[in-house]
Design a protein around this motif. Structure first.
Motif, PDB file in Angstrom:
ATOM      1  N   PRO A  87       5.245 -22.683   0.045  1.00  0.00           N
ATOM      2  CA  PRO A  87       4.533 -23.316  -1.070  1.00  0.00           C
ATOM      3  C   PRO A  87       3.357 -22.455  -1.518  1.00  0.00           C
ATOM      4  CG  PRO A  87       4.898 -24.854   0.745  1.00  0.00           C
ATOM      5  CD  PRO A  87       5.235 -23.487   1.249  1.00  0.00           C
ATOM      6  N   ASP A  88       2.830 -22.804  -2.693  1.00  0.00           N
ATOM      7  CA  ASP A  88       1.685 -22.076  -3.212  1.00  0.00           C
ATOM      8  C   ASP A  88       0.504 -22.164  -2.264  1.00  0.00           C
ATOM      9  OD1 ASP A  88       2.084 -21.212  -6.220  1.00  0.00           O
ATOM     10  OD2 ASP A  88       3.151 -23.087  -5.945  1.00  0.00           O
ATOM     11  N   PRO A  89      -0.326 -21.126  -2.237  1.00  0.00           N
ATOM     12  CA  PRO A  89      -1.585 -21.223  -1.497  1.00  0.00           C
ATOM     13  C   PRO A  89      -2.384 -22.406  -2.019  1.00  0.00           C
ATOM     14  CG  PRO A  89      -1.180 -18.975  -2.229  1.00  0.00           C
ATOM     15  CD  PRO A  89      -0.142 -19.829  -2.891  1.00  0.00           C
ATOM     16  N   ALA A 130       2.559 -32.885  -3.958  1.00  0.00           N
ATOM     17  CA  ALA A 130       1.658 -31.785  -3.630  1.00  0.00           C
ATOM     18  C   ALA A 130       1.592 -30.777  -4.760  1.00  0.00           C
ATOM     19  CB  ALA A 130       2.096 -31.112  -2.331  1.00  0.00           C
ATOM     20  N   MET A 131       2.733 -30.473  -5.372  1.00  0.00           N
ATOM     21  CA  MET A 131       2.724 -29.509  -6.470  1.00  0.00           C
ATOM     22  C   MET A 131       2.012 -30.071  -7.688  1.00  0.00           C
ATOM     23  SD  MET A 131       3.300 -26.512  -7.393  1.00  0.00           S
ATOM     24  CE  MET A 131       4.157 -26.028  -5.895  1.00  0.00           C
ATOM     25  N   ALA A 132       2.209 -31.367  -7.972  1.00  0.00           N
ATOM     26  CA  ALA A 132       1.483 -31.986  -9.081  1.00  0.00           C
ATOM     27  C   ALA A 132      -0.018 -31.913  -8.837  1.00  0.00           C
ATOM     28  CB  ALA A 132       1.934 -33.439  -9.255  1.00  0.00           C
ATOM     29  N   GLY A 207       0.625 -36.147  -1.552  1.00  0.00           N
ATOM     30  CA  GLY A 207       0.657 -34.691  -1.630  1.00  0.00           C
ATOM     31  C   GLY A 207      -0.693 -34.229  -2.127  1.00  0.00           C
ATOM     32  N   SER A 208      -1.192 -33.145  -1.582  1.00  0.00           N
ATOM     33  CA  SER A 208      -2.508 -32.662  -1.967  1.00  0.00           C
ATOM     34  C   SER A 208      -2.494 -31.150  -2.137  1.00  0.00           C
ATOM     35  CB  SER A 208      -3.553 -33.047  -0.911  1.00  0.00           C
ATOM     36  OG  SER A 208      -4.854 -32.626  -1.303  1.00  0.00           O
ATOM     37  N   ASP A 227      -2.539 -36.790  -4.782  1.00  0.00           N
ATOM     38  CA  ASP A 227      -1.746 -37.797  -5.469  1.00  0.00           C
ATOM     39  C   ASP A 227      -1.038 -38.649  -4.433  1.00  0.00           C
ATOM     40  OD1 ASP A 227      -2.354 -37.145  -8.134  1.00  0.00           O
ATOM     41  OD2 ASP A 227      -0.925 -35.483  -8.117  1.00  0.00           O
ATOM     42  N   LEU A 228      -1.134 -39.959  -4.618  1.00  0.00           N
ATOM     43  CA  LEU A 228      -0.491 -40.926  -3.720  1.00  0.00           C
ATOM     44  C   LEU A 228       0.469 -41.749  -4.566  1.00  0.00           C
ATOM     45  CD1 LEU A 228      -3.916 -41.112  -3.431  1.00  0.00           C
ATOM     46  CD2 LEU A 228      -3.212 -41.997  -1.191  1.00  0.00           C
TER      47      LEU A 228
END
Length: 231
Positions: A87-89, A130-132, A207-208, A227-228
């Motif tokens: 995943p992205d840093p 997490a990506m959002a 996701g965070s 985001d939950l």
């Protein structure tokens, strides 16, 4: 500090002055995720096994074709991590710690402002959420804002939907300046609206992500989003 998500009311407040923590919640009415050249020359460019070395003789049409492929396919993969299982840093490095911290907070009785919560079921991690979250943090850095409204006018729900997460209810917390997972969770738990989002038993996944940018004299401050949601 603001909150959104009342049915029929647009998501999120307008931009708010830095610094700040923000939260947002929404539950819809009625609702009871080559050739690699092996010459001994120093590489000038290398990504995903494609290497261009000094001393290589490439015709102009071939070179332009390479630039086209690079700009459209290879460069986005290098920047955003596409084509890899990494995943992205700003996501992978906090995932386990963040999830554990949220579930630890949900595991006990807690008072959020005047609202008392019993222990809530643990949540699981969603890569889509997490990506959002990460993309919104990056957007806030680029636009130097702390807001639930994206620079394109998007709400948290719209950004979650873009990541193909079929939410039924969602919440969002944002913050800037906290250097660690522990400090940002602690700050949210000390704020009534943010605390409610973290303790809401209807949320089943989170996701965070964070992005780094200047803030308050710190050139490498963290802009956080969590985001939950439930699907």
């Amino acid at each position: 500090m603001g909150s959104a998500g009342v049915p029929g009311v647009p998501d999120g407040p307008a931009e708010v002055p830095l610094p700040g923590n923000e939260c947002s919640t929404r539950q819809p009415p009625g609702d009871n995720r080559r050739p690699s050249m092996h010459r001994p020359l120093p590489p000038r460019l290398s990504c995903f096994g494609i290497t261009v070395n000094e001393g290589s003789k490439v015709s102009l049409p071939v070179f332009l074709a390479f630039l086209t492929v690079f700009s459209q396919l290879i460069l986005p993969a290098c920047v955003h991590g596409l084509g890899r299982n990494v995943p992205d840093p700003g996501v992978a490095d906090i995932r386990d710690e963040f999830l554990a911290a949220v579930n630890q907070a949900r595991a006990v009785h807690r008072k959020c402002g005047n609202t008392r919560y019993g222990p809530a079921p643990p949540v699981s991690w969603s890569g889509n959420l997490a990506m959002a979250a990460y993309l919104h943090s990056r957007d806030m850095v680029l636009k130097n804002i702390v807001s639930h409204t994206g620079s394109d006018g998007s709400s948290a729900g719209q950004r979650i939907s873009r990541q193909r997460y079929p939410w039924r209810a969602y919440g969002e917390n944002i913050a800037v300046g906290d250097p660690t997972v522990a400090s940002v969770i602690r700050g949210w738990l000390g704020s009534e609206r943010h605390c409610r989002n973290l303790m809401d038993p209807s949320f089943t996944e989170i996701g965070s992500g964070y992005a780094i940018g200047p803030f308050g004299g710190n050139p490498a401050a963290r802009y956080w989003t969590v985001d939950l949601a439930d699907r």
